[in-house]
Scaffold this motif. Structure first.
Motif, PDB file in Angstrom:
ATOM      1  N   LYS A  52       0.808  -1.335  -0.031  1.00 21.18           N
ATOM      2  CA  LYS A  52       0.009   0.144  -0.050  1.00 21.18           C
ATOM      3  C   LYS A  52       0.742   1.363  -0.111  1.00 21.18           C
ATOM      4  CE  LYS A  52      -3.834  -2.289   2.094  1.00 21.18           C
ATOM      5  NZ  LYS A  52      -4.324  -2.667   3.259  1.00 21.18           N
ATOM      6  N   HIS A  95      -1.604  -5.139  -4.556  1.00 23.34           N
ATOM      7  CA  HIS A  95      -2.565  -4.284  -4.031  1.00 23.34           C
ATOM      8  C   HIS A  95      -1.917  -3.342  -2.908  1.00 23.34           C
ATOM      9  CE1 HIS A  95      -6.277  -3.920  -1.717  1.00 23.34           C
ATOM     10  NE2 HIS A  95      -5.784  -3.907  -0.603  1.00 23.34           N
ATOM     11  N   ASN A 156      -8.698   1.467  -5.242  1.00 24.95           N
ATOM     12  CA  ASN A 156      -9.502   0.864  -4.377  1.00 24.95           C
ATOM     13  C   ASN A 156     -10.491   1.586  -3.781  1.00 24.95           C
ATOM     14  OD1 ASN A 156      -9.742  -1.507  -2.847  1.00 24.95           O
ATOM     15  ND2 ASN A 156      -8.487  -0.780  -1.157  1.00 24.95           N
ATOM     16  N   GLN A 236     -14.757  -7.374  -3.519  1.00 23.79           N
ATOM     17  CA  GLN A 236     -13.661  -7.781  -2.311  1.00 23.79           C
ATOM     18  C   GLN A 236     -14.418  -9.048  -1.390  1.00 23.79           C
ATOM     19  OE1 GLN A 236     -12.715  -4.566   0.614  1.00 23.79           O
ATOM     20  NE2 GLN A 236     -11.852  -3.276  -1.129  1.00 23.79           N
ATOM     21  N   GLU A 267     -11.045 -10.413  -1.463  1.00 22.09           N
ATOM     22  CA  GLU A 267     -10.787 -10.133  -0.237  1.00 22.09           C
ATOM     23  C   GLU A 267     -11.705 -11.021   0.589  1.00 22.09           C
ATOM     24  OE1 GLU A 267      -9.954  -6.355   1.222  1.00 22.09           O
ATOM     25  OE2 GLU A 267      -9.186  -5.666  -0.935  1.00 22.09           O
TER      26      GLU A 267
HETATM   27  C1  GLA Z   1     -10.026  -3.237   2.640  1.00 20.21           C
HETATM   28  C2  GLA Z   1      -8.700  -3.167   1.859  1.00 20.21           C
HETATM   29  C3  GLA Z   1      -7.654  -4.043   2.377  1.00 20.21           C
HETATM   30  C4  GLA Z   1      -7.663  -4.405   3.819  1.00 20.21           C
HETATM   31  C5  GLA Z   1      -9.266  -4.758   4.207  1.00 20.21           C
HETATM   32  C6  GLA Z   1      -9.352  -4.979   5.657  1.00 20.21           C
HETATM   33  O1  GLA Z   1     -10.891  -3.984   2.142  1.00 20.21           O
HETATM   34  O2  GLA Z   1      -8.755  -3.366   0.511  1.00 20.21           O
HETATM   35  O3  GLA Z   1      -6.227  -3.738   1.894  1.00 20.21           O
HETATM   36  O4  GLA Z   1      -7.453  -3.131   4.355  1.00 20.21           O
HETATM   37  O5  GLA Z   1      -9.841  -3.655   4.016  1.00 20.21           O
HETATM   38  O6  GLA Z   1      -7.974  -5.542   6.503  1.00 20.21           O
END
Ligand code: GLA
Length: 350
Positions: A52, A95, A156, A236, A267
């Motif tokens: 990040k 990411h 994002n 996500q 995610e």
């Molecule tokens: C978001 C972000 C991730 C992470 C998650 C929780 O979804 O995209 O990078 O920080 O939250 O950990």
């Protein structure tokens, strides 16, 4: 209970459908048990934090450099994980390039000041900083680790979560405050310039299944597509057990795919606040149904590239901290044993 270090591989079970990934922390790459577990089960990795902007931007070096349009970068943390991925032959999703969170406030200040309330930089300055940053990261990664990144999360979370009117952006973010929607286009244009052959550019957001937000995301994706700037929609997938609605997830995936985009679940976790029998079974049911749905879409020709879990075991999930109650959201428990949810996901692959 089955030892996660020995039970059959998740990624092998899904090899003919899509990649199975995990978000990993640096410490895992030094821990022998995690290393084994990661190599066994995943054929895609995401850095949970190390890639990040806050992990890459270097304020001291930026001040020393003295160029107000071009921040200095430090790839120590990026490289550490890239070496691990390369040495283990596991492709990476990068990411994330542009985000309002986990980007230091000095990056938005006129003179790189870190003071609260410092005068913000102008739109022109911020767009130049953004393009320079993205090209620096992509050039470094692609030159040093050719072929290792297959997808870039370019932007994002640009859509307002409390959205009531379709089409609105997260206007309170420093990116929108300074640049309006131009920051999105600058980010994706820079990423198109910086990408290497075979890499896809992804827009990533949460609650992407929710109909109002979904439609707002679709409006954005169409604008990006008009300039051929986006390839993949990243859903996500941070779900909560009591609210997870797999039909809405399916409808949304179909809607994004109908635009001609690839799909990734980027995610995945399902917040669950107990590991008693009832909760374990319910979690297993949801995971099994969810993977069966994704597999069905893939069989129908929807281009699902990868499904990435946010974390490896319940022990390292962010959810316990975030929800302020113990969470049991993943397929492997705190003792690195495979849960009923793991069995359900493996069964859905058959
Ligand atoms: C978001 C972000 C991730 C992470 C998650 C929780 O979804 O995209 O990078 O920080 O939250 O950990």
């Amino acid at each position: 209970m089955k030892d996660a270090l020995q039970c059959p591989s998740l990624f092998k079970a899904y090899e003919k459908y899509f990649r199975i990934g995990a978000a990993v922390s640096s410490f895992m790459t030094f821990d022998p048990a995690y290393r084994t577990l990661i190599r066994r089960h995943y054929n895609s990795l995401t850095a949970d934090n190390q890639m990040k902007p806050e992990s890459v931007l270097d304020r001291a070096a930026t001040l020393a450099k003295g160029d107000l349009l071009h921040a200095a970068v430090d790839f120590t943390r990026v490289d550490a994980l890239m070496y691990f991925a390369r040495d283990n032959g596991i492709p990476m999703r990068y990411h994330t390039l542009a985000w309002h969170n986990q980007t230091p406030r000095w990056f938005f200040a006129k003179d790189w000041s870190d003071a609260e309330g410092a005068e913000p930089a102008s739109k022109e300055t911020m767009l130049a900083r953004l393009e320079n940053y993205i090209l620096d990261v992509m050039t470094h990664v692609n030159e040093k680790f050719p072929g290792l990144v297959y997808t870039w999360d370019v932007v994002n979370e640009a859509i307002e979560p409390e959205l009531k009117v379709p089409g609105l952006y997260r206007t309170w973010s420093p990116w929108f405050k300074t640049c309006g929607e131009d920051f999105l286009f600058t980010a994706f244009r820079a990423a198109r310039k910086g990408q290497a052959p075979g890499q896809t550019l992804c827009y990533n957001d949460y609650n992407a299944f929710e109909p109002v937000k979904r439609d707002a995301i679709i409006d954005l994706l169409k604008k990006l597509q008009a300039e051929n700037l986006v390839d993949t929609m990243g859903m996500q997938g941070h779900y909560v057990m009591d609210w997870m609605n797999i039909s809405l997830c399916e409808e949304a995936a179909r809607a994004y795919a109908a635009l001609g985009l690839k799909i990734q679940v980027t995610e995945l976790d399902i917040h669950c606040n107990s590991d008693d029998e009832t909760h374990s079974q319910r979690l297993a049911q949801l995971y099994g149904d969810y993977f069966a749905m994704l597999k069905k879409l893939k069989e129908e020709g929807i281009d699902i590239e990868a499904v990435t879990f946010w974390g490896v075991t319940d022990q390292d999930s962010w959810l316990t901290g975030f929800r302020k109650e113990t969470s049991y959201p993943l397929l492997f428990d705190r003792a690195k044993q495979a849960k009923d949810a793991y069995d359900a996901v493996m069964k859905a692959a058959k």
